[in-house]
Structures are given as C-alpha cells and as structure tokens.
Design an enzyme around this catalytic site. Structure first.
Site, PDB file in Angstrom:
ATOM      1  N   TYR A  50      39.426  32.859  38.187  1.00  0.00           N
ATOM      2  CA  TYR A  50      39.509  33.972  39.152  1.00  0.00           C
ATOM      3  C   TYR A  50      38.874  35.228  38.571  1.00  0.00           C
ATOM      4  O   TYR A  50      38.105  35.931  39.249  1.00  0.00           O
ATOM      5  CB  TYR A  50      40.967  34.224  39.503  1.00  0.00           C
ATOM      6  N   LYS A  97      35.635  37.539  39.872  1.00  0.00           N
ATOM      7  CA  LYS A  97      35.704  38.975  40.144  1.00  0.00           C
ATOM      8  C   LYS A  97      34.694  39.754  39.304  1.00  0.00           C
ATOM      9  O   LYS A  97      34.103  40.738  39.770  1.00  0.00           O
ATOM     10  CB  LYS A  97      37.123  39.486  39.901  1.00  0.00           C
ATOM     11  N   SER A 146      40.032  43.065  40.424  1.00  0.00           N
ATOM     12  CA  SER A 146      41.365  42.819  39.891  1.00  0.00           C
ATOM     13  C   SER A 146      41.419  43.250  38.431  1.00  0.00           C
ATOM     14  O   SER A 146      40.408  43.186  37.722  1.00  0.00           O
ATOM     15  CB  SER A 146      41.712  41.330  39.991  1.00  0.00           C
ATOM     16  N   SER A 147      42.586  43.650  37.987  1.00  0.00           N
ATOM     17  CA  SER A 147      42.751  44.045  36.585  1.00  0.00           C
ATOM     18  C   SER A 147      42.587  42.873  35.631  1.00  0.00           C
ATOM     19  O   SER A 147      42.400  43.069  34.426  1.00  0.00           O
ATOM     20  CB  SER A 147      44.130  44.681  36.374  1.00  0.00           C
ATOM     21  N   CYS A 148      42.626  41.628  36.141  1.00  0.00           N
ATOM     22  CA  CYS A 148      42.494  40.454  35.264  1.00  0.00           C
ATOM     23  C   CYS A 148      41.073  40.294  34.732  1.00  0.00           C
ATOM     24  O   CYS A 148      40.817  39.400  33.931  1.00  0.00           O
ATOM     25  CB  CYS A 148      42.952  39.199  35.958  1.00  0.00           C
ATOM     26  N   HIS A 151      52.488  36.301  43.853  1.00  0.00           N
ATOM     27  CA  HIS A 151      52.532  37.154  42.671  1.00  0.00           C
ATOM     28  C   HIS A 151      53.982  37.491  42.323  1.00  0.00           C
ATOM     29  O   HIS A 151      54.913  37.144  43.044  1.00  0.00           O
ATOM     30  CB  HIS A 151      51.728  38.426  42.914  1.00  0.00           C
TER      31      HIS A 151
END
Length: 326
Positions: free
Chosen positions: A137, A141, A108-110, A184
């Site tokens: 989260y 990841k 994920s980009s987070c 989302h």
C-alpha cells in the site's frame, strides 16, 4: 476556485471523499461531480478516460483508494498495491489528457520508513525501509506522489499542470469502515467496545503491547486541510515545497499510545470493563507522528480534540446502520 468550477471528487462515498464533499458544499460549491464504483471503475483505464473526456472537470480530488488496517494489508497485499496503482495512474493521466490543471492526491503517513525520525518530516520519504505489513500500500501511495511530481516537472511550464499531494496521519470520523477485521484501529475499537458493552463482556483484548504511539486526525479536519492546500496560490505553495519533494503532511500535532487510545474509545462508548493486550500480535510501526510545520506555515491547523472527535465518531456509528453492519 470559483463557485462555477466543476470539481470531481473521486471516492466520494469513502470517509475522506465524503468529508471533502461536505466541506466543498459548506463553502458554496454546487458543481461537484461524483461517481459510484458501480458507475465508474477507476481501475478501468478506458472507462476513466471516457469519463474525463465527457465531464472535463476543472479540479480533481483523488481520495479514492483501497484502504484497511494491519490485518487487511497483511492479508490482501496484491489487491492493495494493484488497485491503488491503477486508480492513481488512470485518474492522474486522464486528468492531464483532458486539461485538468489542479489535482490533489491524498496519500498516507505509511509512506515514511518504519524507523523514521519523529516527528516525520516530508524529506524522510525514501530514506529507509517501510513497515512490512503495509509495504505494498505504501509503495502505491509513493507512486502517486511521484506521478504528481513527474507530471508537474514535464508539463507544469508548458501546460500549467499543478498537481499536489497531501499525506494525512491516521484518520477517523463519520463514514468510517467498521468491518471487524479489515478496519483501521479507531473504528475497530469502537465496534469492539460497543459489542462488548451490549454483551456486558468483562474484558476486551487489543492486539499488540499497547505501547506504539499514534497520531489521529478527525476526517473533517483533513477535508478542510485538503481544500485549503488545493486552493493555495501556486507561488505560495511552491515556497514551502520542492519539485522532487512536493507533498505536505497533514497531522493533528500530537500523539498518544494505543493503550491511551483504547481507554479513550472505551470512555466514548461507555464501556466499563477491563482492557487487556495480546502481546503475541504485531504492533506495527513503533511511532507515527507527522511533522506538520509546513502546513501550519501555510495557514492551517487541526481543530477537533480527540475526545470530542471520538464521541462524534461513535454517534455516527450508532446512527448509520450501513457502516455499522459492514
């Protein structure tokens, strides 16, 4: 990859996993192995090991994850970090123990710092603090990336292990989760504008100021990118990565404000009322734009324009009561 390869898609009922299955099937793959959550609990180490020992797939797409928006991440941090860590650790280790050489982990980009330079390059990883609302989260990841890198480092030469990671930007499209609180931003907006249209509500209020910038990628584009990266020649892939920086960004290439997004979703749904913003609610990260230069250099680029993707996403919402009623 040959059409005889046995491919396990973990999370095939999710938005990304189902898109990967569609993409593989469109390319002629027929030996695709899937399991529902009821059939295989990926947080159960013994069950996962038994599954891999029995099936012995050739490739694994690890798309299974507990996901959600700002509200869900902020409300259920324990579930987000625990479940994602367990799924990643169990699947990646069981894959190795049963001779799987090719695995693709979807992140994920987070994973990038809250104030990372824009657009975010792969080498921004671990250079700053994360966005607090989804830190658990994000840490899970990041652990998945490092699991893949660690198995490559220790077992790449001796066992032929080649585990790769792709980091998508914000995804949307068929199979999304439209829960009113745990979804989302795009599916949440689709549902809210649809309900407002039916109720003839004069206005819809959106969380935050509307100024944060976000990038959005249609899920079938993400699936195509995943299959592309999985099947790149190992030497070509390694030319564009590093042993300790092996993940690759997958983005659309441009971003828009949340206000612009809300207006675009309103058009796609056909809502004609006013859009207002509740500035007392959190915005999250100010901007999240991926630098996808590495992937572009490897021969892949996104193709679905946002307006057309939103129209298709709304059609999916209307045609699938199972997602609409979540």
């Amino acid at each position: 990859m040959s059409h005889a390869s046995k491919i396990f898609v973990a999370g095939h009922r999710g938005m990304v996993g189902s898109a990967i299955v569609r993409t593989l099937e469109a390319q002629g793959q027929r030996n695709i192995v899937t399991r529902t959550r009821a059939e295989l609990d990926l947080t159960d180490q013994a069950a996962v090991r038994a599954f891999f020992a029995a099936e012995r797939p050739d490739q694994v797409y690890l798309a299974a994850a507990k996901v959600g928006g700002i509200h869900a991440n902020d409300t259920y941090p324990a579930e987000f970090i625990y479940q994602n860590l367990m799924v990643e650790a169990n699947v990646i280790d069981a894959a190795f123990r049963n001779g799987v050489r090719k695995l693709l982990f979807l992140g994920s980009s987070c994973i990038y710092p809250k104030h990372a330079a824009q657009p975010m390059r792969e080498d921004a990883l671990l250079t700053g603090t994360l966005e607090p609302t989804n830190e658990p989260y994000a840490i899970a990841k990041i652990a998945g990336i490092k699991l893949c890198e660690s198995y490559n480092r220790q077992y790449g030469a001796s066992h032929g292990v080649d585990y790769r990671s792709v980091m998508p930007t914000n995804l949307y499209g068929p199979g999304d989760n439209y829960h009113p609180e745990n979804s989302h931003v795009i599916p949440a907006l689709i549902r809210r504008f649809h309900e407002a249209k039916l109720a003839k509500a004069p206005c819809v209020t959106i969380w935050g100021t509307g100024t944060p910038m976000r990038e959005f990628l249609y899920v079938d584009d993400m699936a195509a990118a995943s299959v592309h990266v999985m099947n790149l020649d190992k030497g070509v892939y390694q030319q564009h990565t590093q042993p300790m920086l092996s993940h690759i960004n997958v983005g659309y290439g441009s971003d828009i404000t949340i206000r612009q997004l809300a207006e675009a979703v309103g058009r796609a749904v056909g809502y004609a009322g006013e859009i207002t913003f509740d500035v007392t609610k959190p915005d999250g990260t100010p901007r999240k734009l991926m630098d996808s230069a590495r992937l572009n250099a490897l021969g892949w680029q996104a193709g679905m324009p946002l307006d057309e993707g939103l129209r298709r996403a709304y059609d999916d919402f209307l045609n699938n009561t199972s997602t609409r009623n979540q």
